[in-house]
Design a protein around this motif. Structure first.
Motif, mmCIF file in Angstrom:
data_model
loop_
_atom_site.group_PDB
_atom_site.id
_atom_site.type_symbol
_atom_site.label_atom_id
_atom_site.label_comp_id
_atom_site.label_asym_id
_atom_site.label_seq_id
_atom_site.Cartn_x
_atom_site.Cartn_y
_atom_site.Cartn_z
ATOM 1 N N SER A 96 -12.558 9.319 -6.349
ATOM 2 C CA SER A 96 -11.269 11.115 -6.123
ATOM 3 C C SER A 96 -10.793 11.373 -4.505
ATOM 4 O O SER A 96 -9.349 11.893 -4.575
ATOM 5 C CB SER A 96 -12.518 12.560 -5.912
ATOM 6 O OG SER A 96 -13.004 12.310 -5.281
ATOM 7 N N ARG A 97 -11.194 10.774 -3.621
ATOM 8 C CA ARG A 97 -11.553 10.852 -2.105
ATOM 9 C C ARG A 97 -10.497 9.945 -1.977
ATOM 10 O O ARG A 97 -9.187 10.174 -1.165
ATOM 11 C CB ARG A 97 -13.140 11.114 -0.807
ATOM 12 C CG ARG A 97 -12.053 10.687 0.512
ATOM 13 C CD ARG A 97 -13.473 10.675 1.064
ATOM 14 N NE ARG A 97 -13.988 9.300 1.312
ATOM 15 C CZ ARG A 97 -12.982 8.170 1.347
ATOM 16 N NH1 ARG A 97 -12.369 8.479 1.897
ATOM 17 N NH2 ARG A 97 -14.340 7.199 0.965
ATOM 18 N N VAL A 98 -10.284 9.233 -1.930
ATOM 19 C CA VAL A 98 -9.202 8.197 -1.640
ATOM 20 C C VAL A 98 -7.800 7.483 -2.281
ATOM 21 O O VAL A 98 -8.114 7.791 -3.592
ATOM 22 C CB VAL A 98 -9.438 6.122 -1.510
ATOM 23 C CG1 VAL A 98 -8.928 5.232 -1.588
ATOM 24 C CG2 VAL A 98 -10.878 6.022 -1.257
ATOM 25 N N SER A 99 -7.068 7.900 -1.421
ATOM 26 C CA SER A 99 -5.808 8.167 -2.424
ATOM 27 C C SER A 99 -4.617 7.723 -2.237
ATOM 28 O O SER A 99 -3.853 7.651 -2.604
ATOM 29 C CB SER A 99 -4.292 9.875 -1.620
ATOM 30 O OG SER A 99 -4.622 9.851 -0.782
ATOM 31 N N ARG B 254 0.990 -1.631 -0.035
ATOM 32 C CA ARG B 254 0.000 0.293 -0.105
ATOM 33 C C ARG B 254 1.322 0.933 -0.045
ATOM 34 O O ARG B 254 1.574 1.613 0.810
ATOM 35 C CB ARG B 254 -0.482 -0.235 1.274
ATOM 36 C CG ARG B 254 -2.219 0.416 0.986
ATOM 37 C CD ARG B 254 -3.509 0.025 2.527
ATOM 38 N NE ARG B 254 -4.209 -0.712 1.874
ATOM 39 C CZ ARG B 254 -5.605 -1.498 2.272
ATOM 40 N NH1 ARG B 254 -5.562 -0.481 2.767
ATOM 41 N NH2 ARG B 254 -6.283 -1.784 2.338
ATOM 42 N N VAL B 255 0.641 1.964 -0.933
ATOM 43 C CA VAL B 255 1.308 3.541 -0.858
ATOM 44 C C VAL B 255 0.383 4.423 -0.952
ATOM 45 O O VAL B 255 -0.463 4.582 -1.044
ATOM 46 C CB VAL B 255 2.362 4.096 -2.310
ATOM 47 C CG1 VAL B 255 2.372 4.940 -2.024
ATOM 48 C CG2 VAL B 255 2.795 2.885 -2.649
ATOM 49 N N PHE B 256 0.433 4.729 0.384
ATOM 50 C CA PHE B 256 -0.206 6.403 0.892
ATOM 51 C C PHE B 256 0.550 7.291 0.507
ATOM 52 O O PHE B 256 1.460 7.664 1.415
ATOM 53 C CB PHE B 256 -0.670 6.078 2.148
ATOM 54 C CG PHE B 256 -1.650 6.888 3.149
ATOM 55 C CD1 PHE B 256 -2.944 5.993 2.841
ATOM 56 C CD2 PHE B 256 -1.733 8.355 3.174
ATOM 57 C CE1 PHE B 256 -4.092 8.200 2.755
ATOM 58 C CE2 PHE B 256 -2.749 8.898 3.826
ATOM 59 C CZ PHE B 256 -3.805 8.609 3.063
ATOM 60 N N ARG B 257 -0.162 8.327 0.448
ATOM 61 C CA ARG B 257 0.354 9.758 -0.341
ATOM 62 C C ARG B 257 -0.365 10.873 0.175
ATOM 63 O O ARG B 257 -1.421 10.645 0.399
ATOM 64 C CB ARG B 257 -0.264 10.370 -1.600
ATOM 65 C CG ARG B 257 0.441 11.316 -2.357
ATOM 66 C CD ARG B 257 0.333 11.818 -3.727
ATOM 67 N NE ARG B 257 1.128 10.721 -4.717
ATOM 68 C CZ ARG B 257 2.342 11.033 -4.714
ATOM 69 N NH1 ARG B 257 3.169 12.435 -4.730
ATOM 70 N NH2 ARG B 257 2.981 10.460 -5.916
#
Lengths: 1042, 342
Positions: free
Chosen positions: A886-889, A762-765
């Motif tokens: 669009s919300r979940v980055s 998982r990559v979270f921005r």
């Protein structure tokens, strides 16, 4: 000319269309080994070419055989322009060099291209003819077996454990050489892949040499890592445990070659050596750790020689632990160690004749589980970290030539590897002195890691200080026949390892001691932290669970030394907080010991990430943990008082609930007298709060406030409230699920054969530019919790099951990115018998229904049950709600492993006339209900994948998803080609993702490793397999695999 | 997995799929959050995307290395991927599988209620199968089954679609609207089994997808049944004798005999023209089924009539084309039986 390598290219299939005009391909193959290249004929106009080439023969040194991979390049012939590369296959031929392992590599290999991924498959046959070479001064180490497994591999017996082996090799990173800036990405990636393959081979060979010199024949717990130091180069390093292994079937006599060093040299205990710069971290309870300030490497000392000679009889494994006098004997031991260390160092510095670097210098073991009786006592976790500044590697020998010929460090003197060596040497010394301080002569469950950001590098090492039974060690010629009873006498096996190895009057850290709750004879600590697996003989109450501490700390962006100093200043606080969190969470679950503790600290440009994972258990031998007491700082305030009461109630409720959840019902103590705690009032008030800066003040708090055995949590500001909230927000796994990061779940013994491995990245921005520490912590915690939740969701059809070996890896690849990679395996167990511990091996009766559901890749089998209820009518046209996307980055992938569970392990699929061997993968060292009959060699593969059409491939998620699936496919293909049907001890060592969304580009590097094995289903419960039996099953397994 | 393919068919977007699953109560079952469900669903879409490439040539699925899928799962996966909606196929049956048709898919989607995404998949499947078997020799159904590893039933349906596409049979006219895809598929099966070259001789270097040209030519000979006045009368009297007293619709049958016979024989005689082949079904309906229906024949009446109509021709001395007649009427009979409903 000690070896002849033969390769034959049989056929290809599913090749990509290279000629748009004809929709076909004119493929031919280049086979390269070392500097020799052969080519096949061009097979015109076919996507499924049949080359059926002659045998290409390479006459080479066995040294090269170990270092070099066989390179197979598939190309499209083009009459007028340059031939286009379709892709490559690298085949590591090391497994063929072991007489016992595979004899031929034969099978379909995916053709891999770093830009396009897998492009068809190629069928290859590889054989090696080795000539015996008795040259004593040979540089090769053919025949030494390597295992990733961190225990004695099944079907082997450890005749002798020789000890620690380590090595590292350095080279320039092709990616960072000037010429690569003008090369194509493909050429650059391939240069890198090839170089790392070469370096791994060389590294393995060198370690093998050391093992041979020590008299061993195998390396267990082999851990190889890459440091991508960017401009300053590429380091490939490895550690492992040298052993002499016997095949179990050979029926060799029990080893009598034991040795005990007599206890001599009484000395003072005054060597709780403080670490160098006195930055002892404020840890208690069996954790010691230090942080070195950045050290500028102006190391001029030359490496003497790589020829590690046999060990001097340096002692270390002194007789130990008779009666309750363990602590007293630790003293002499320490001194002894110190003396020998010094001599070793002196010798190292002085001798120029390539005399010895003693492997005994570091009595470290990368193993995490041991044969019964091996582990005598466990002291606690020892760890050391050091922050270093990377300098550009100056490699005179490489010069500006473009050759990837590796430096031979034996003949060329170069500073750099010495620097890296020296760094690790320093850390290991640190670890060793910590272990000594704990009264231990050895470190088990030892591992090393790095985290690099720009030019700053954090080196970390950790392990568990322990006292080992010298019976398994050879330490010279001394042979005392009466060893055995000395060791078996004092400690009952189920609690012996918990007994403190250190002197209770002069404890290295403050701790509460009680008499062992099991044998009532010796002292045990109140809490035990270790990095190893739970010993199989240990008595446990209830079940265990995964405990994680997560932490983010912002730091200012800085350069060079300032940056390094800032980081090293932060480290102790991070460790302290992680430790506090672990301790609180452990108490909250009413448990008293941690196993498999792994603390990872990752450095990024503007933050540090800390993640500690461990498996909590209730050791029957240790005292029951006290509760957690909440204290307000200003008792007068009424509303505050009320608030505290509520929180206290919640905590108490949670503890009660957890007791039930993990079935922790310790036997009631009849007499309090025996186990009465040693009074130590100061310790009573030990506060576990997150803000260490104020801990001095707090320690003066009135003790009478709470229950005696309770931890006191003070809430006086919002931070503390946050902490408690985060403590309580960890959701327990849903009913039917258990989780742990050790090999198997303590308290569950009846595994059925359902397994499902999975990897998720998982990559979270981070979107918000000005985040606070709290905000970051929340994000990070949620990220980890959500990952776990998504596993539970995906695996719900396997209930009851346990997620084992949950291995989290965190990284900060770029400024506002957090990357978490997880590999784990879900295993089913039989619910009804979950409580009892069967005397013999678990009975294995995979319920067919369960298996049925597992037959398919995890993510595809999503929902068999609801699939049935799914109305097969259309969904009324729902306009998609765009807000969600669009919300979940967060980007995510879960690739799952196509661990199809085949009905019969040996069954190969035949469908449409062709068959593919089913290869199982697991991060564990075993497969439940299945017997490993042969180890075929180590799998150690490195891949780079790059894309310039990131969006088209589904963004980072899609890109990673398919890359990981491809990596799995290539691992399985290699195992199948060796004749194997499973990979055990699989791990993804490295997953480095770089993305540039603006340019629509991404690059990812993955390194995986594991042990290829042949295994058969345990059809009968015969306790011992006769030799003939093994032979037969072996054959049938081979049949199935081909 | 089953769910998955169903969802791909019916849910154009991940969000729709999430909604469906949520309504299915997955979340309640296992205390998961919407985020988890979304990411799980996205994972499945991604995996499916990778799988989809393999599904385009199902034979690859068996020996690819990317996924380890047990054989029976492979079968299910393929079967579900190649499944189609009768409502959708009914719209494109017999049409050229061209870019033009593909552009109209949104209209078809709106009309049938099948999502556009699903329409595209089904359309592409038809086209893919068509392209592969179009040029292949040998039995059509067998070719499809081998190349796409489909079940017998599904392979037959695809054979029907390929056959209709190849011969461009008109199926869209209003008068044909009452016919289902299964009606047509049955008729296609009859035609493939009896009227193609492969029907007579499997070894022939020709394909199952085209009608037997020689046979079509021979059909012209049947005209004698209606052009020769004597033969026509003789045929009528034979049929009427056999039918008398056996049905309530006897009077209508007798009155309409010549008309109906002319209709059927004319259809046969015209089949050499590609244009008339296309109108085969519409002709059957207009020339035969509609008149009978307006006279309120029951299905049993129809059966009785056609049986005697066919058999009586054998007794006609001067009628020499018994073999062609049987080959023709065999198919016509079963097609009409199948098509004669409301």
């Amino acid at each position: 000319m000690p070896g002849k390598l033969k390769a034959k290219i049989v056929a290809g299939r599913h090749l990509p269309v290279m000629d748009r005009a004809s929709d076909l391909t004119d493929a031919f193959v280049e086979v390269k080994f070392g500097n020799t290249t052969f080519k096949t004929d061009v097979c015109h106009k076919s996507l499924n070419p049949q080359w059926n080439s002659e045998w290409f023969k390479f006459e080479v040194d066995d040294e090269d055989l170990q270092d070099e991979p066989l390179q197979i390049t598939v190309l499209d012939h083009d009459t007028y322009s340059a031939n286009d590369a379709i892709g490559k296959v690298y085949i590591d031929i090391d497994p063929l060099l072991c007489t016992e392992a595979a004899s031929v590599i034969s099978g379909w290999f995916p053709i891999y291209d770093t830009i396009h991924g897998i492009r068809g498959e190629i069928n290859v046959l590889v054989k090696v003819e080795l000539f015996n070479d008795l040259n004593r001064f040979r540089q090769s180490s053919c025949g030494v077996k390597f295992f990733c497994t961190t225990s004695i591999p099944r079907c082997y017996r450890a005749a002798m454990v020789h000890g620690f082996v380590e090595e590292l090799v350095v080279n320039e990173d092709p990616e960072y050489q000037w010429i690569d800036r003008i090369r194509t990405p493909r050429a650059s990636n391939e240069a890198r892949q090839r170089l790392i393959s070469l370096m791994s081979g060389e590294l393995q060979r060198k370690i093998g040499l050391k093992v041979l010199e020590m008299g061993g024949n195998a390396v267990v717990g082999y851990l190889q890592c890459f440091d991508l130091e960017g401009e300053s180069g590429l380091v490939v390093r490895a550690i492992g445990t040298a052993c002499t292994l016997d095949k179990v079937s050979s029926g060799s006599a029990p080893n009598t070659n034991t040795h005990v060093h007599p206890n001599t040299a009484p000395a003072s205990n005054a060597c709780n050596s403080p670490s160098k710069d006195g930055k002892e971290s404020p840890l208690a309870h069996g954790c010691r750790s230090t942080h070195n300030s950045p050290v500028h490497s102006v190391c001029s000392s030359q490496r003497l020689s790589q020829n590690f000679s046999v060990s001097v009889p340096t002692l270390i494994f002194t007789g130990m632990g008779s009666g309750g006098s363990a602590g007293k004997e630790a003293g002499p031991l320490k001194t002894l160690l110190r003396q020998h260390t010094q001599t070793a160092l002196e010798q190292r510095g002085a001798s120029s004749s390539g005399l010895l670097l003693n492997a005994r210098e570091f009595p470290f073991f990368t193993l995490t589980s041991f044969p019964p009786g091996f582990l005598v006592h466990v002291g606690g976790v020892v760890s050391a970290r050091s922050v270093k500044l990377l300098d550009r590697i100056h490699n005179p020998a490489l010069g500006n030539t473009r050759s990837y010929k590796l430096l031979d460090w034996n003949s060329v003197t170069a500073d750099e590897p010495e620097t890296r060596d020296a760094w690790w040497e320093e850390i290991r010394q640190e670890i060793k002195s910590h272990a000594k301080a704990l009264g231990c002569h050895a470190v088990v469950g030892y591992s090393e890691s790095t985290s690099i950001c720009e030019e700053v590098c954090i080196l970390s090492a950790s392990g568990t200080a322990a006292i080992l039974n010298p019976r398994y060690m050879r330490e010279g010629c001394l042979d005392i026949g009466s060893t055995d009873h000395r060791f078996e006498d004092p400690s009952p096996p189920s609690c012996g390892f918990c007994h403190i190895p250190y002197d209770e009057l002069n404890m290295p850290f403050p701790a509460q001691l009680t008499y062992c709750y099991h044998c009532r004879r010796q002292k045990v600590p109140d809490v035990l932290f270790t990095t190893i697996d739970l010993p199989s003989e240990a008595a446990v109450t209830g079940k265990g669970c995964l405990i994680q501490a997560r932490l983010c700390r912002l730091k200012k962006k800085a350069q060079g030394e300032v940056n390094a100093t800032a980081i090293s200043n932060l480290l102790p606080f991070m460790e302290y907080e992680l430790h506090t969190q672990l301790m609180n969470k452990l108490k909250l679950r009413n448990m008293n010991a941690l196993f498999g503790l792994h603390i990872q600290i990752s450095v990024g440009e503007n933050m540090l990430l800390g993640l500690a994972s461990a498996t909590g258990v209730y050791l029957t031998a240790l005292p029951a943990p006290g509760g957690i007491q909440i204290a307000g700082k200003t008792p007068g305030d009424l509303s505050n008082e009320h608030h505290i009461l509520t929180i206290q109630k919640r905590i108490n409720d949670t503890i009660a609930k957890n007791k039930e959840l993990y079935q922790i019902n310790p036997p009631e103590l009849t007499e309090e007298g025996l186990g009465s705690p040693i009074p130590e009032p100061r310790q009573r008030s030990r506060l576990f709060r997150s803000h260490s800066e104020s801990s001095d003040e707090l320690s003066e708090l009135d003790l009478s406030h709470g229950k005696k055995d309770a931890f006191v949590l003070e809430i006086d500001d919002t931070d503390a409230v946050e902490d408690i909230h985060s403590l309580l927000t960890d959701a327990p796994p849903p009913t039917g699920f258990y989780s742990c990061n050790t090999e198997i779940m303590p308290g569950i013994y009846n595994w059925t054969s359902g397994i499902q491995m999975f990897t998720s990245v998982r990559v979270f921005r981070l979107s918000n530019a000005n985040l606070t520490n709290q905000g970051l912590n929340k994000i990070f915690t949620d990220l980890c919790e959500n990952l776990l939740k998504s596993f539970y969701f995906k695996l719900r059809s396997m209930i009851p099951c346990c997620l084992c070996h949950l291995n989290f890896t965190v990284a900060v690849p770029e400024e506002e990115l957090i990357q978490v990679a997880v590999t784990a395996v879900a295993m089913t167990f039989d619910k009804d018998q979950a409580q009892e511990k069967p005397a013999e091996k678990p009975i294995n009766k995979g319920s067919s229904e369960n298996e049925e559901q597992l037959q398919f890749p995890l993510e595809l089998c999503a929902d068999v049950s609801s699939a049935n209820t799914q109305p097969s009518s259309k969904v009324s046209g729902v306009p998609e709600s765009t807000n969600v996307s669009s919300r979940v980055s967060s980007l995510e992938r879960c690739s799952p492993l196509p661990e199809g569970r085949s009905r019969s392990l040996r069954s190969s699929r035949s469908f449409g006339g062709s068959s593919v061997t089913v290869v199982k993968m697991t991060p564990l060292s075993f497969l439940p209900g299945i017997r490993i009959i042969k180890y075929l060699g180590i799998i150690n593969m490195f891949f780079i994948r790059e894309t310039t059409s990131l969006r088209e491939e589904g963004g980072v998620s899609g890109f990673l998803h398919s890359f990981i699936a491809e990596v799995f496919a290539m691992v399985r293909a290699h195992v199948a080609a060796l004749g194997g049907n499973a990979v055990v001890s699989y791990s993804m060592k490295e997953c480095v993702l770089m993305e540039n969304p603006n340019k629509n580009q991404a690059q990812c590097l993955i390194n995986v490793s594991g042990d290829a094995v042949i295994c058969v289903r345990e059809t009968d419960q015969e306790p011992t397999a006769s030799m003939t039996n093994i032979g037969q099953t072996c054959c049938s397994a081979n049949d199935g695999a081909t | 997995m089953l769910l998955h393919v169903t969802m791909i068919v019916f849910c154009p977007t991940v969000n729709d799929a999430v909604k469906v699953r949520m309504e299915g109560g997955v979340l309640d079952e296992c205390e998961a959050s919407a985020d988890v469900l979304l990411s799980d669903t996205m994972d499945q879409y991604r995996t499916f995307q990778m799988c989809e490439r393999l599904l385009h040539s199902p034979a690859k699925l068996a020996n690819q290395l990317l996924f380890q899928i047990p054989p029976h799962r492979q079968t299910v996966l393929i079967e579900r991927y190649y499944a189609f909606d009768d409502a959708f196929v009914r719209e494109v049956l017999g049409k050229k599988l061209s870019k033009g048709t593909k552009k109209d898919l949104d209209d078809i989607s709106a009309k049938t209620g099948v999502t556009l995404k699903s329409c595209r998949r089904q359309f592409d499947n038809f086209k893919r199968v068509f392209k592969v078997v179009e040029e292949l020799k040998g039995p059509l159904v067998e070719n499809i089954r081998q190349h796409f590893l489909l079940s017998d039933k599904l392979a037959r349906d695809y054979a029907a679609i390929v056959f209709f596409t190849n011969n461009r049979f008109e199926t869209g006219k209003r008068k044909l609207q009452y016919l289902t895809f299964q009606d047509f598929a049955f008729c296609a099966g009859q035609l493939i089994n009896n009227w193609t070259v492969g029907a007579v001789d499997n070894m022939v270097e020709d394909m199952d997808v085209d009608l037997d040209k020689e046979f079509l030519q021979e059909l012209k000979e049947l005209k004698i049944l209606i052009t020769d006045k004597d033969l026509l009368d003789q045929h009528k009297s034979l049929v009427c004798t056999a039918l008398r007293g056996k049905t309530k619709a006897f009077n209508e049958m007798e009155a309409n005999f010549k008309n109906l016979s002319r209709g059927l024989v004319n259809i046969a005689a015209k089949l050499t023209n590609t244009k008339d082949v296309r109108d085969f079904f519409i002709d059957l309906v207009e020339k035969f089924i509609e008149p009978c229906r307006s006279d309120r024949w029951t299905a049993a009446d129809m059966k009785l009539y056609l049986t005697h109509y066919t058999n009586s021709a054998h007794i006609l001395d001067t009628f020499k084309h018994q073999v062609v007649w049987d080959r023709y009427m065999g198919v016509i009979k079963s097609c009409i039986f199948k098509m004669y409903h409301d």
